[in-house]
Design an enzyme around this catalytic site. Sequence first.
Site, PDB file in Angstrom:
ATOM      1  N   GLY A 123      -4.967  -5.374  -4.072  1.00  0.00           N
ATOM      2  CA  GLY A 123      -6.299  -5.650  -4.611  1.00  0.00           C
ATOM      3  C   GLY A 123      -6.677  -4.720  -5.743  1.00  0.00           C
ATOM      4  N   HIS A 159      -1.694  -7.107 -12.597  1.00  0.00           N
ATOM      5  CA  HIS A 159      -1.486  -8.096 -11.534  1.00  0.00           C
ATOM      6  C   HIS A 159      -1.492  -9.512 -12.114  1.00  0.00           C
ATOM      7  CE1 HIS A 159      -3.534  -4.751  -9.148  1.00  0.00           C
ATOM      8  NE2 HIS A 159      -2.396  -4.890  -8.516  1.00  0.00           N
ATOM      9  N   ARG A 193      -5.396   2.789  -9.803  1.00  0.00           N
ATOM     10  CA  ARG A 193      -5.768   4.197  -9.621  1.00  0.00           C
ATOM     11  C   ARG A 193      -6.315   4.829 -10.900  1.00  0.00           C
ATOM     12  NH1 ARG A 193      -1.165   4.098  -5.707  1.00  0.00           N
ATOM     13  NH2 ARG A 193      -2.041   4.710  -3.700  1.00  0.00           N
ATOM     14  N   SER A 241      -3.351   0.487 -13.987  1.00  0.00           N
ATOM     15  CA  SER A 241      -3.192   0.760 -12.556  1.00  0.00           C
ATOM     16  C   SER A 241      -4.557   0.778 -11.884  1.00  0.00           C
ATOM     17  CB  SER A 241      -2.520   2.133 -12.366  1.00  0.00           C
ATOM     18  OG  SER A 241      -2.694   2.584 -11.043  1.00  0.00           O
ATOM     19  N   HIS A 274      -6.170  -6.289 -11.700  1.00  0.00           N
ATOM     20  CA  HIS A 274      -6.330  -6.024 -13.129  1.00  0.00           C
ATOM     21  C   HIS A 274      -5.296  -6.838 -13.895  1.00  0.00           C
ATOM     22  CE1 HIS A 274      -2.815  -3.564 -12.448  1.00  0.00           C
ATOM     23  NE2 HIS A 274      -3.479  -2.755 -11.631  1.00  0.00           N
TER      24      HIS A 274
HETATM   25  P1  AMP Z   1      -0.446  -2.845  -6.216  1.00  0.00           P
HETATM   26  O1  AMP Z   1      -1.659  -3.669  -6.003  1.00  0.00           O
HETATM   27  O2  AMP Z   1      -0.700  -1.600  -7.008  1.00  0.00           O
HETATM   28  O3  AMP Z   1       0.339  -2.615  -4.951  1.00  0.00           O
HETATM   29  O4  AMP Z   1       0.509  -3.705  -7.153  1.00  0.00           O
HETATM   30  C1  AMP Z   1       0.881  -5.020  -6.814  1.00  0.00           C
HETATM   31  C2  AMP Z   1       1.960  -5.470  -7.753  1.00  0.00           C
HETATM   32  O5  AMP Z   1       1.473  -5.437  -9.096  1.00  0.00           O
HETATM   33  C3  AMP Z   1       3.213  -4.582  -7.723  1.00  0.00           C
HETATM   34  O6  AMP Z   1       4.365  -5.405  -7.805  1.00  0.00           O
HETATM   35  C4  AMP Z   1       3.059  -3.740  -8.950  1.00  0.00           C
HETATM   36  O7  AMP Z   1       4.284  -3.285  -9.481  1.00  0.00           O
HETATM   37  C5  AMP Z   1       2.386  -4.721  -9.900  1.00  0.00           C
HETATM   38  N1  AMP Z   1       1.694  -4.007 -10.971  1.00  0.00           N
HETATM   39  C6  AMP Z   1       0.695  -3.109 -10.837  1.00  0.00           C
HETATM   40  N2  AMP Z   1       0.354  -2.607 -12.044  1.00  0.00           N
HETATM   41  C7  AMP Z   1       1.163  -3.195 -12.947  1.00  0.00           C
HETATM   42  C8  AMP Z   1       1.323  -3.088 -14.365  1.00  0.00           C
HETATM   43  N3  AMP Z   1       0.582  -2.277 -15.094  1.00  0.00           N
HETATM   44  N4  AMP Z   1       2.252  -3.853 -14.950  1.00  0.00           N
HETATM   45  C9  AMP Z   1       3.046  -4.689 -14.219  1.00  0.00           C
HETATM   46  N5  AMP Z   1       2.932  -4.838 -12.888  1.00  0.00           N
HETATM   47  C10 AMP Z   1       2.022  -4.096 -12.263  1.00  0.00           C
END
Ligand code: AMP
Length: 283
Positions: free
Chosen positions: A30, A36, A186, A184, A33
Site C-alpha cells: 500500500g 506501483h 518511505r 518509495s 505511488h
Molecule cells: P512495496 O509496497 O514497497 O512492498 O512494493 C510493492 C512492489 O512495488 C515491489 O515489487 C516493489 O519492488 C515495487 N516498487 C516499489 N517502488 C518502486 C519503484 N520506485 N519502481 C519500481 N517498482 C517499485
Amino acid sequence: MILSSSHKVCEWVTAFRAAHLTIGFVPTMGALHQGHMVLVKAARRTCDKVMVSIFVNPLQFGPNEDFNRYPRTFDEDCDLCRRHGVDIVYHGDPQDFYPEGFSTKVRVDGLTEPLCGQGRPGHFEGVTTVVAKLLLRARPTRAFFGEKDFQQAQVIKRMVRDLDIPVQISLVPIVRESDGLAVSSRNRYLSPADRKSATCLYRGLCEARERWQGGEQNAGRLKQACRDLIQAEPNASIEYIEAARTCDLFLYPDDAEVSPPWVLALAVRFDKTRLIDNAHFTE
Ligand code: AMP
C-alpha cells in the site's frame, strides 16, 4: 472491486480462470505511488484482469522496524487503483493471513543472506512466506515485481522456481522522481533536508555507472566512487554498498573485477529512514 477475505478472492479467481482470462497480480504494502502504478500498467498491458494486493505484512518487519508507522493510505490507494483500471484490490487482513496456530515459513537460502539480509534478519523469510500465500490465493498468470527491490525479486524468482509455483514473474525497472530518487512509500518519512540529500543514492550510482562505462572494472573502486558521493552528505549513513553478481548475488571482493550482468546495490539511512537503490549492469 475491494475484497478482504481469501474466500472471496478464491471465488473471483476461479471465475476468471473458468472464463480463460489471464490474471496479472501486483503484491504491495500500500501507500501506493507511481512506482506501483508502473507495475499495474505492465499487468494491464499483458493480462486480462489485474489484481493488486495491499497488505502491510507484519512477518517481514523486525522488532525495531517501522511496521507501526508504515504509511497506511487505503482510500487514496483504492482511488489510484480505480483510476488505473485495477479489477480487484485485495486488502489483506492479518487474521486471515496468519490465524491462530499459523506455524509455517518459506525460506530461501543463499540469495537472502547478503545485502539486505545482513541488516534485516528474518525479513526475506517474511516476504517469501507472504508472497507464497498470495500466489496460492491469487493464482495469477503473471506476478509483477519492481527492480527497486532487486534482491527481493531474485529471491522470489528462486522460490517460484524451486517450489514449482505456476506463475510467470515479470520485473519492472525502477521508477524515479525527477531528481533521480527512487520513488518509495518511505520517502514521505524524510525531512525536507534529508529529502534533498537523498538524491545522493542516485548520484552515487550514476557516478559508478560513468566509471564503469569509462572502463573501470575493479569492484572496490566502483563501490568507492559511489561511496564518496554518498559520504559527502553528512546526514547519510551507509548500511552497505556492494557489487554483486546478478545470478547468485555473490559479492565481489574489493580486488575483484566485476563482469556483467552485475548489480551495484546499496542501503542508506537518513535518521530512522532506510532507503535502498541499485543499478544493474548488463553489458
Ligand atoms: P512495496 O509496497 O514497497 O512492498 O512494493 C510493492 C512492489 O512495488 C515491489 O515489487 C516493489 O519492488 C515495487 N516498487 C516499489 N517502488 C518502486 C519503484 N520506485 N519502481 C519500481 N517498482 C517499485
